[in-house]
Design an enzyme around this catalytic site. Structure first.
Site, short mmCIF file in Angstrom:
data_model
loop_
_atom_site.label_atom_id
_atom_site.label_comp_id
_atom_site.label_asym_id
_atom_site.label_seq_id
_atom_site.Cartn_x
_atom_site.Cartn_y
_atom_site.Cartn_z
N LYS A 1 -53.87 -46.89 10.92
CA LYS A 1 -53.51 -48.14 11.61
C LYS A 1 -54.14 -48.23 13.00
O LYS A 1 -54.72 -49.25 13.37
CB LYS A 1 -51.98 -48.27 11.76
N SER B 1 -43.67 -49.57 10.46
CA SER B 1 -43.05 -50.73 9.79
C SER B 1 -42.36 -50.37 8.47
O SER B 1 -42.80 -50.75 7.39
CB SER B 1 -44.08 -51.83 9.50
N GLY C 1 -48.19 -49.25 7.81
CA GLY C 1 -48.60 -48.14 6.94
C GLY C 1 -48.05 -46.83 7.47
O GLY C 1 -47.60 -46.74 8.61
N LEU C 2 -48.09 -45.83 6.63
CA LEU C 2 -47.53 -44.53 6.99
C LEU C 2 -48.27 -43.88 8.16
O LEU C 2 -49.42 -44.26 8.46
CB LEU C 2 -47.60 -43.60 5.77
N SER C 3 -47.64 -42.92 8.77
CA SER C 3 -48.28 -42.17 9.85
C SER C 3 -49.55 -41.49 9.30
O SER C 3 -49.52 -40.90 8.22
CB SER C 3 -47.30 -41.12 10.37
N GLY C 4 -50.62 -41.65 10.02
CA GLY C 4 -51.89 -41.05 9.59
C GLY C 4 -52.70 -41.92 8.64
O GLY C 4 -53.78 -41.52 8.19
N1 LIG Z 1 -60.41 -43.32 5.69
C1 LIG Z 1 -60.26 -42.24 6.45
N2 LIG Z 1 -60.79 -41.06 6.10
C2 LIG Z 1 -60.62 -39.96 6.85
N3 LIG Z 1 -59.94 -39.93 8.01
C3 LIG Z 1 -59.40 -41.10 8.42
C4 LIG Z 1 -59.52 -42.31 7.68
N4 LIG Z 1 -58.86 -43.29 8.35
C5 LIG Z 1 -58.35 -42.71 9.45
N5 LIG Z 1 -58.67 -41.41 9.51
C6 LIG Z 1 -58.28 -40.43 10.53
O1 LIG Z 1 -56.92 -40.15 10.33
C7 LIG Z 1 -56.29 -39.90 11.58
C8 LIG Z 1 -55.07 -40.80 11.69
O2 LIG Z 1 -55.50 -42.12 11.89
P1 LIG Z 1 -54.69 -43.10 12.83
O3 LIG Z 1 -55.52 -44.33 12.98
O4 LIG Z 1 -54.26 -42.41 14.06
O5 LIG Z 1 -53.44 -43.37 11.87
P2 LIG Z 1 -52.05 -44.07 12.21
O6 LIG Z 1 -52.22 -44.85 13.46
O7 LIG Z 1 -51.78 -44.90 11.00
O8 LIG Z 1 -51.08 -42.93 12.34
C9 LIG Z 1 -57.32 -40.14 12.65
O9 LIG Z 1 -57.82 -38.89 13.06
C10 LIG Z 1 -58.38 -40.96 11.95
O10 LIG Z 1 -59.65 -40.72 12.50
MG LIG Z 2 -51.14 -44.73 15.21
#
Ligand SMILES: Nc1ncnc2c1ncn2[C@@H]1O[C@H](COP(=O)(O)OP(=O)(O)O)[C@@H](O)[C@H]1O
Ligand SMILES: [Mg+2]
Length: 170
Positions: free
Chosen positions: A13, A81, A7-10
């Site tokens: 994941k 990915s 999945g996308l950044s943020g």
């Molecule tokens: N459903 C959601 N609603 C609000 N914030 C979320 C949600 N899911 C994740 N976050 C927040 O978004 C941010 C990015 O999540 P992260 O797990 O680090 O994403 P990734 O690893 O995909 O980049 C974190 O601060 C997380 O707490």
């Molecule tokens: Mg991450």
């Protein structure tokens, strides 16, 4: 078993992957959590975020997983990915593979923008951002999709749903 979160950044994941790991590690002592950002660090941060460097990173990541998979290590991987060929390779190579797509719209990511990447990218102030100037190719063949556009109120319930969908592994 390789459980793969794409999945996308943020998109969530790392958050979801870590929660799943915390739940499963008591049952599987041979379980490793491998996060995309940590992996880059472990490799010495020698790659950037261009399309080509990201592709090299994807190749390394999948090859390390295959290496550990062959030795009976289970893994939870959380990594952007963006290369369908590597997701295909995963499915063909790993002994057992379960791919999860953490699906979040660009609108939601832009509204959250926890890492402050999407707003600068859309303003043209930041490049090499997947979903903006690098087109995102969502996984076309995921085993499970999580719509993470809503607030993550109950991660325990979400982890329950994933575990229910997972094939059995020992
Ligand atoms: N459903 C959601 N609603 C609000 N914030 C979320 C949600 N899911 C994740 N976050 C927040 O978004 C941010 C990015 O999540 P992260 O797990 O680090 O994403 P990734 O690893 O995909 O980049 C974190 O601060 C997380 O707490
Ligand atoms: Mg991450």
């Amino acid at each position: 078993m390789i459980i793969w979160l794409a999945g996308l950044s943020g998109s969530g994941k790392t958050t979801i992957g870590r929660a799943l790991y915390e739940r499963l590690k008591g049952r599987h002592t041979n379980l490793v959590f491998l996060d995309g950002d940590e992996f880059r660090q472990v490799m010495g941060h020698d790659l950037g975020y261009s399309y080509e460097d990201r592709q090299t990173n994807a190749r390394r990541f999948s090859h390390l997983c295959a290496f550990l998979d062959r030795q009976g290590i289970h893994m939870i991987c959380a990594v952007l990915s963006n290369y369908p060929e590597w997701l295909r390779w995963n499915r063909e190579t790993f002994d057992q593979y379960f791919e999860i797509f953490v699906d979040v719209s660009l609108e939601t990511l832009l509204a959250r923008d926890v890492k402050n990447i999407y707003k600068p990218a859309l303003a043209g102030e930041k490049k090499d951002v997947v979903g903006v100037d690098i087109p995102f190719v969502p996984p076309g063949n995921a085993d499970f999709t999580i719509d993470n556009n809503q607030a993550l109120e109950d991660i325990t319930q979400l982890v329950d749903r994933i575990i229910k969908a997972l094939p059995r592994f020992t």
